[in-house]
Design a protein around this motif. Structure first.
Motif, PDB file in Angstrom:
ATOM      1  N   THR A   8      -6.139 -11.334  18.592  1.00 27.88           N
ATOM      2  CA  THR A   8      -5.004 -12.143  18.124  1.00 27.88           C
ATOM      3  C   THR A   8      -4.776 -13.338  19.047  1.00 27.88           C
ATOM      4  O   THR A   8      -4.096 -14.291  18.687  1.00 27.88           O
ATOM      5  CB  THR A   8      -3.709 -11.304  18.075  1.00 27.88           C
ATOM      6  N   TYR A  19     -12.654 -10.419  16.692  1.00 22.94           N
ATOM      7  CA  TYR A  19     -11.696 -11.425  17.165  1.00 22.94           C
ATOM      8  C   TYR A  19     -10.422 -10.756  17.672  1.00 22.94           C
ATOM      9  O   TYR A  19     -10.037  -9.690  17.186  1.00 22.94           O
ATOM     10  CB  TYR A  19     -11.340 -12.393  16.027  1.00 22.94           C
ATOM     11  N   ALA A  50     -10.436 -10.751   8.588  1.00 24.65           N
ATOM     12  CA  ALA A  50      -9.077 -10.524   9.101  1.00 24.65           C
ATOM     13  C   ALA A  50      -8.638 -11.693   9.987  1.00 24.65           C
ATOM     14  O   ALA A  50      -7.482 -12.118   9.950  1.00 24.65           O
ATOM     15  CB  ALA A  50      -9.024  -9.213   9.877  1.00 24.65           C
ATOM     16  N   TYR A  51      -9.598 -12.210  10.783  1.00 23.76           N
ATOM     17  CA  TYR A  51      -9.235 -13.334  11.660  1.00 23.76           C
ATOM     18  C   TYR A  51      -8.926 -14.581  10.833  1.00 23.76           C
ATOM     19  O   TYR A  51      -7.989 -15.313  11.136  1.00 23.76           O
ATOM     20  CB  TYR A  51     -10.340 -13.626  12.681  1.00 23.76           C
ATOM     21  N   HIS A  71      -5.584 -14.242   9.675  1.00 23.33           N
ATOM     22  CA  HIS A  71      -4.649 -14.374  10.792  1.00 23.33           C
ATOM     23  C   HIS A  71      -4.349 -15.850  11.117  1.00 23.33           C
ATOM     24  O   HIS A  71      -3.247 -16.213  11.515  1.00 23.33           O
ATOM     25  CB  HIS A  71      -5.252 -13.675  12.019  1.00 23.33           C
ATOM     26  N   THR A  72      -5.350 -16.712  10.953  1.00 22.56           N
ATOM     27  CA  THR A  72      -5.182 -18.123  11.327  1.00 22.56           C
ATOM     28  C   THR A  72      -4.896 -19.022  10.127  1.00 22.56           C
ATOM     29  O   THR A  72      -4.763 -20.226  10.287  1.00 22.56           O
ATOM     30  CB  THR A  72      -6.450 -18.642  12.049  1.00 22.56           C
ATOM     31  N   HIS A 130      -7.122 -15.285  19.976  1.00 20.80           N
ATOM     32  CA  HIS A 130      -8.151 -16.263  19.624  1.00 20.80           C
ATOM     33  C   HIS A 130      -9.376 -16.237  20.530  1.00 20.80           C
ATOM     34  O   HIS A 130     -10.008 -17.263  20.761  1.00 20.80           O
ATOM     35  CB  HIS A 130      -7.541 -17.677  19.539  1.00 20.80           C
ATOM     36  N   MET A 166     -10.112  -7.681  15.196  1.00 18.43           N
ATOM     37  CA  MET A 166     -10.233  -8.138  13.799  1.00 18.43           C
ATOM     38  C   MET A 166     -11.671  -8.513  13.469  1.00 18.43           C
ATOM     39  O   MET A 166     -12.389  -9.027  14.343  1.00 18.43           O
ATOM     40  CB  MET A 166      -9.362  -9.389  13.596  1.00 18.43           C
TER      41      MET A 166
END
Lengths: 122, 382
Positions: free
Chosen positions: A8, A6, A116-117, A120-121, A10, A112
């Protein structure tokens, strides 16, 4: 065996050998709302990492989809161009945007993984 | 992203808590924290309004009473005519009319609704302009009128083919009202002002309700299975399909009512040769535009492809080369039309229906055609 990574911004990439299938994440489609139009890159186009590669438009706004890696566009999703709402119903499945031949696999290092994703979200 | 203190400084309407509890996605709009959509999403909210009924919080808009010091509403009407090119005197009691405040150059300071409530006038103005409008009224009309800002009232729009039946359950007078009727009525026992109007192209109502009772009224209306809450996103796509101007985008201080294709809103009595011709700011320019024509005009634009053409896109006469001849002022996707729709300004020579133009979108020239507005037939109950 494919691996999904992924960005950053998206985008998701499903990597199979040196080919990546690229789309936008379910999180991204939720943020965009009802998608009414997508514009896909031409097959054969040489994309640089982070370059605007495609466009996704909801009723309200247009957003760029960026090339997650450098490479050549191998194929685009004609079904998606005809039915943009697939982005809302199956963002990380049927609604893939394009396939790209990865020029430099070292670029994948900055992306990611699923965990990790999610962080992140979150 | 908004800085924290910007978010904190946003104003809230009396329905803010209801929006949040309904899952509204809140965004800043004209200084207010407003719902751009609810969980259903813009597309469903838009289509629901066209087939059933949508409830919109438009409490951010300004509500102002103009009370004549003489006690005669005609004196307030004559006074207001000094600021707008409309015939206000001719608005019968219980009726309302669309109007614009003009500036000395004939540009539009704001667009508004003016209703005659028998002993005073009731004005509804845009949220972003309301402070300036109120100051403008005070500066110019204070000799003749008391300018009463009704900040303690909310405004709820109920729009769509089921609006009448939904409101009829709470307001016996609703079904007999005609398009642009306006006046005080009880709704669910509350002292409201009800007008049969709106900004979606649909039949419907706008209900001014005391702020303290607004949430209760909205909840009662939403209890009706035909009524769904609708955010600003669908409000914009609905008004765009209806060909209605959004202030600050399709009309502003640099556009005259004639350029904006709003001639229909300026009655003959205020035009050259009329009983009360001129006598409003910028009359010389506006009437010259009526008499000799304006060099540019707001038109509807239908794209021939599927790509939405949005605000700011430059318009060209040809598919390549040449200078831009105009610009899109509102544009997006029309869910009822299932196609992109836009409006913008072009030279009058390129404003005839069917004229082919090109809009520049991401470096490409996309073909579109000058088209009649409204794009979707309105369903006003006349």
């Amino acid at each position: 065996m494919t691996t999904t990574l992924y960005t950053t911004d998206h985008e998701w990439l499903a990597i199979d050998g040196d080919v990546a299938t690229v789309g936008i994440t379910d999180y991204a489609q939720q943020q965009l709302g009802d998608v009414v139009f997508v514009e896909l890159p031409k097959v054969g186009r040489a994309l640089k990492k982070a370059e605007a590669a495609a466009v996704v438009e909801s009723v309200k706004a247009a957003s760029d989809v960026y090339a997650p890696v450098t490479g050549e566009v191998l194929e685009t999703n004609a079904e998606l161009a005809a039915e943009p709402a697939l982005v809302n119903s199956d963002a990380q499945g049927k609604a893939w945007f394009f396939k790209i031949k990865i020029a430099d696999k070292s670029e994948l290092g900055g992306l990611m993984d699923d965990a990790a994703y999610k962080a992140h979200t979150a | 992203m908004l800085a924290r203190d910007d978010q904190d400084s946003l104003k809230r309407t009396p329905l803010h808590g209801l929006h949040v509890s309904l899952g509204g996605k809140m965004v800043p709009f004209a200084g207010y924290d407003m719902p751009v959509q609810y969980p259903a999403g813009v597309l469903k909210e838009h289509l629901h309004t066209r087939t059933k009924a949508g409830l919109f919080d438009v409490s951010h808009m300004g509500q102002i009473a103009l009370r004549p010091k003489s006690g005669k509403v005609e004196d307030a009407a004559r006074a207001l005519e000094r600021l707008v090119p409309q015939d206000i005197v001719a608005i019968a009691a219980g009726r309302q009319r669309y109007a614009q405040f003009t500036n000395d150059e004939g540009g539009i300071l704001d667009d508004l609704m003016v209703a005659n409530f028998g002993d005073h006038l009731f004005l509804v103005v845009n949220a972003a302009c309301k402070d300036a409008d109120e100051a403008h009224l005070r500066a110019n009309l204070s000799e003749d009128c008391i300018i009463d800002s009704l900040a303690d009232r909310a405004l709820i729009a109920l729009q769509g083919p089921k609006a009448e039946s939904a409101l009829a359950k709470l307001c016996a007078a609703a079904p007999s009202m005609k398009f642009m009727d306006s006046g005080p009525h009880e709704v669910a026992g509350l002292a409201c002002f009800v007008s049969r109007s709106g900004y979606t192209g649909e039949d419907g109502f706008e209900i001014s309700v005391p702020a303290a009772d607004a949430e209760r009224l909205a909840k009662t209306l939403l209890d009706n299975p035909d009524v769904m809450p609708i955010g600003l996103g669908a409000r914009d796509s609905l008004r765009l399909e209806a060909g209605l101007c959004l202030y600050g985008h399709d009309i502003d201080t640099a556009t005259t009512p004639v350029e904006a294709a709003l001639e229909w809103s300026v009655q003959k009595s205020r035009r050259s040769g009329g009983a009360r011709a001129a006598g409003f700011p910028g009359a010389e320019k506006v009437l010259a535009h009526f008499d000799k024509g304006a060099s540019r005009r707001r038109v509807g634009l239908l794209a021939l492809g599927r790509a939405p053409v949005r605000e700011g896109a430059l318009l060209f006469a040809d598919s390549a080369g040449g200078e831009a001849i105009g610009q899109v002022t509102s544009g997006g996707f029309g869910p009822s039309l299932n196609a992109p729709v836009a409006m913008g300004y072009v030279p009058t020579s390129a404003s005839a229906l069917g004229t082919q133009l090109f809009a520049e979108v991401r470096g490409q020239r996309l073909p579109l055609q000058v088209a009649a507005m409204p794009f979707v037939k309105n369903t006003y109950k006349r």
